[in-house]
Write an enzyme that holds these catalytic residues in place. Structure first.
Site, PDB file in Angstrom:
ATOM      1  N   ASP A   1      15.502 -19.176 -18.985  1.00 50.19           N
ATOM      2  CA  ASP A   1      16.246 -18.185 -19.761  1.00 50.19           C
ATOM      3  C   ASP A   1      15.769 -18.307 -21.215  1.00 50.19           C
ATOM      4  OD1 ASP A   1      18.380 -16.400 -20.611  1.00 50.19           O
ATOM      5  OD2 ASP A   1      19.407 -18.205 -21.333  1.00 50.19           O
TER       6      ASP A   1
ATOM      7  N   ASP B   1      17.560 -16.554 -24.538  1.00 45.80           N
ATOM      8  CA  ASP B   1      18.629 -16.637 -25.550  1.00 45.80           C
ATOM      9  C   ASP B   1      19.623 -17.750 -25.234  1.00 45.80           C
ATOM     10  OD1 ASP B   1      18.022 -14.213 -27.226  1.00 45.80           O
ATOM     11  OD2 ASP B   1      18.273 -13.223 -25.294  1.00 45.80           O
TER      12      ASP B   1
HETATM   13 MG   LIG Z   1      21.119 -17.354 -22.286  1.00 44.10          MG
END
Ligand SMILES: [Mg+2]
Length: 218
Positions: free
Chosen positions: A9, A11
């Site tokens: 992932d 962010d």
């Molecule tokens: Mg995230």
């Protein structure tokens, strides 16, 4: 069992970009004539653009008019793009963890709900060649928490999602990875991720070792 691929992932996991989303979302609420609350903000960690608009409009008591929401989405993308241009800080241990995964020879994907145009504006914050493939929010039919982004990442790498390890920070992202069948190593950022027997937690990426990746597959 060793994972066949590692799916990252972006962010909140690799970049401290959720802080920038916080700025943009508070400003968006003000722009729309309302006020963002902490509770609403936290519920949006890891969300897709569509969900963000739906939740913000509901929270501010605005009519969910598609045209108004599209205009608002454009405003938010423009603002987060400006903030991304200035750069985001890497999360603690992110570079070392990326290097560990690279040097161990795992195929890697970046799997994010953020749109391609915004990802391209912030990825300079993680200089290096870390990902074999990237999947962005606007490249799948349904963003996280739907399984689509993780299924697509695994497909592009030519492996089964069930053999992949996803590294995530938010409840939304973890739900997406689990729905795709991935095992998940959870590194919580600001949002609390509920415990579950299938999830392996780590406080941060600092000191991450190969054995952590293998153990997370059990
Ligand atoms: Mg995230």
């Amino acid at each position: 069992m060793r994972p066949k691929a590692v799916l990252w992932d972006l962010d909140g996991t690799l970049l401290d970009s959720e802080k920038l989303w916080t700025i943009a979302l508070y400003e968006l609420a003000e722009h729309l004539g309302g006020t963002m609350t902490h509770e609403v903000r936290v519920s949006l960690y890891g969300s897709s653009g569509v969900t963000m608009q739906r939740v913000v409009f509901a929270a501010l008591g605005l009519e969910p008019d598609p045209e108004a929401m599209a205009t608002s989405d454009k405003w938010l993308k423009n603002r987060i793009g400006e903030l991304f241009d200035a750069g985001a800080e890497a999360r603690p241990g992110a570079f070392e963890a990326l290097r560990l995964v690279r040097e161990a020879g795992f195929p890697t994907a970046l799997v994010t709900n953020t749109q391609r145009a915004q990802v391209d504006r912030v990825i300079h914050s993680l200089p290096g060649d870390w990902f074999d493939v990237t999947v962005c929010g606007d490249e799948v039919a349904h963003g996280k928490p739907a399984p689509d982004p993780y299924l697509r990442g695994a497909e592009l790498l030519g492996v089964a999602a069930t053999d992949c390890l996803a590294i995530e920070d938010s409840p939304t992202g973890v739900a997406s990875a689990e729905a795709a069948g991935c095992r998940v190593l959870v590194i919580p950022c600001d949002a609390v991720v509920p415990d579950s027997p299938s999830r392996v937690f780590r406080e941060s990426l600092v000191g991450l070792e190969l054995s952590d990746l293998v153990n997370a597959m059990h």
